[in-house]
Enzyme design. Structure first.
Site, PDB file in Angstrom:
ATOM      1  N   HIS A 241       0.857  -1.186   0.000  1.00 36.50           N
ATOM      2  CA  HIS A 241       0.000   0.000   0.000  1.00 36.50           C
ATOM      3  C   HIS A 241       0.887   1.227   0.000  1.00 36.50           C
ATOM      4  CE1 HIS A 241       0.861  -0.530   4.276  1.00 36.50           C
ATOM      5  NE2 HIS A 241       0.248   0.593   4.601  1.00 36.50           N
TER       6      HIS A 241
ATOM      7  N   ASP B 151       5.304   5.088   5.385  1.00 41.05           N
ATOM      8  CA  ASP B 151       6.326   4.250   6.034  1.00 41.05           C
ATOM      9  C   ASP B 151       6.694   3.038   5.178  1.00 41.05           C
ATOM     10  OD1 ASP B 151       3.616   3.590   6.861  1.00 41.05           O
ATOM     11  OD2 ASP B 151       4.435   2.120   8.260  1.00 41.05           O
ATOM     12  N   HIS B 152       5.833   2.688   4.217  1.00 39.32           N
ATOM     13  CA  HIS B 152       6.092   1.519   3.371  1.00 39.32           C
ATOM     14  C   HIS B 152       6.731   1.878   2.023  1.00 39.32           C
ATOM     15  CE1 HIS B 152       3.763  -1.447   5.888  1.00 39.32           C
ATOM     16  NE2 HIS B 152       3.422  -0.280   6.428  1.00 39.32           N
TER      17      HIS B 152
ATOM     18  N   HIS C  64      -7.279  -2.226   5.119  1.00 40.26           N
ATOM     19  CA  HIS C  64      -6.543  -1.242   5.933  1.00 40.26           C
ATOM     20  C   HIS C  64      -7.273   0.100   5.837  1.00 40.26           C
ATOM     21  CE1 HIS C  64      -3.007   0.436   7.847  1.00 40.26           C
ATOM     22  NE2 HIS C  64      -2.455   0.941   6.774  1.00 40.26           N
TER      23      HIS C  64
ATOM     24  N   ASP D 251      -0.200  -3.906   6.020  1.00 44.19           N
ATOM     25  CA  ASP D 251      -1.051  -3.484   7.128  1.00 44.19           C
ATOM     26  C   ASP D 251      -2.490  -3.870   6.800  1.00 44.19           C
ATOM     27  OD1 ASP D 251       1.273  -2.366   8.040  1.00 44.19           O
ATOM     28  OD2 ASP D 251       0.674  -0.282   7.666  1.00 44.19           O
TER      29      ASP D 251
ATOM     30  N   HIS E  54       7.064  -5.058  11.811  1.00 43.71           N
ATOM     31  CA  HIS E  54       6.389  -3.742  11.893  1.00 43.71           C
ATOM     32  C   HIS E  54       5.863  -3.548  13.314  1.00 43.71           C
ATOM     33  CE1 HIS E  54       2.958  -0.947  11.005  1.00 43.71           C
ATOM     34  NE2 HIS E  54       3.513  -0.664   9.857  1.00 43.71           N
TER      35      HIS E  54
HETATM   36 ZN   LIG Z   1      -0.312   1.398   6.554  1.00 42.36          ZN
HETATM   37 ZN   LIG Z   2       2.633   0.576   8.289  1.00 45.75          ZN
END
Ligand SMILES: [Zn+2]
Ligand SMILES: [Zn+2]
Length: 276
Positions: A62, A66-67, A152, A175, A239
């Protein structure tokens, strides 16, 4: 071995001195896949013995920052380290092309400097984006990768990837809360990698913005329940929110073990697990 997984980054948006952002390396035969590109991903790839030119593809679960934050570093390093022009393949949910276009615009000046300076660097980085929907099946250097829907929300669309090779299967969930798509992604997999939060610890932190994350991530317990329901072999947690303090691994593991009787992997960056 058919499939090997290395947790390149076990951190989250919350800064940690020793946990890089979310990223997982999957090796399956000739395929080397990078799932998500969190903070510090190139450093952890170097530690795992992989340079960007060695990647078969980048898979994004996604488009949360942060990813994807260091995807721009993967793009640039892939470009400057390639002896000849070669495309970097990036696979992700709808919206991925927009993110890559934005990164390319951010990097436009840098790219013009380098093209001007290096006589053998003739063009801008080639990034080949494939936006995928749940149900898509890809062959990546001999590994079969299927795309599954995760949940998510309000972040959407989000996906997970099931990598299969020589009879072994690894489920890479991003996530997500537990859902039917996640169960299908994990069903009977040898390895199930899940991003998690510790709900009990998050609830104890009186910060409204942090409380908001409770409703769209799997807790450690929920990940274990998914693992049990889907009949997976090994549950791999990553994570960690809040950042897992070294020495507390057994405490986290115990929360999962109450719901899942198989092996549970929790560890520092570069923890490696094999299937098959
Ligand atoms: Zn996320
Ligand atoms: Zn995340």
């Amino acid at each position: 071995m058919p499939i090997q997984i290395t947790l390149l980054g076990t951190g989250s948006p919350l800064p940690s001195p020793d946990r890089a952002g979310p990223a997982t390396l999957v090796r399956a035969g000739a395929a080397t896949l990078l799932v998500d590109c969190g903070r510090g991903v190139i450093m952890r790839m170097a530690a795992a013995g992989v340079v960007p030119v060695g990647l078969t593809a980048v898979l994004l679960t996604h488009l949360h920052s942060d990813h994807i934050t260091d995807l721009n570093d993967v793009i640039t390093t892939h470009w400057v380290m390639s002896p000849a022009p070669v495309a970097l393949r990036v696979i992700g949910p709808p919206g991925t092309q927009r993110v890559v276009d934005g990164m390319m615009e951010m990097l436009a000046l840098d790219q013009s400097y380098r093209i001007e300076h290096h006589a053998d660097l003739s063009g801008r980085p080639a990034v080949e984006v494939s936006e995928v929907e749940p149900g898509a099946v890809l062959d990546l250097a001999g590994a079969s990768v299927t795309v599954h829907q995760t949940d998510h929300r309000p972040v959407a669309p989000t996906v997970g990837y099931r990598v299969e090779h020589e009879g072994a299967a690894a489920a890479l969930a991003g996530d997500t809360v537990p859902c039917a798509g996640l169960d299908a992604l994990c069903s009977g997999a040898d390895l199930y990698v899940q991003t998690v939060i510790r709900a009990d610890l998050v609830r104890a932190i009186p910060n409204p913005r942090l409380q908001d994350i409770l409703d769209y991530h799997s807790t450690v317990e929920q990940a274990a329940q998914t693992a049990a329901r889907a009949g997976v072999g090994t549950l791999v947690l990553t994570h960690y929110v809040p950042p897992l303090v070294p020495g507390d691994e057994d405490q986290w593991r115990a929360l999962a073990a109450a719901h899942f009787s198989g092996p549970i992997v929790i560890g520092p960056d570069l923890t490696t697990v094999s299937a098959g």
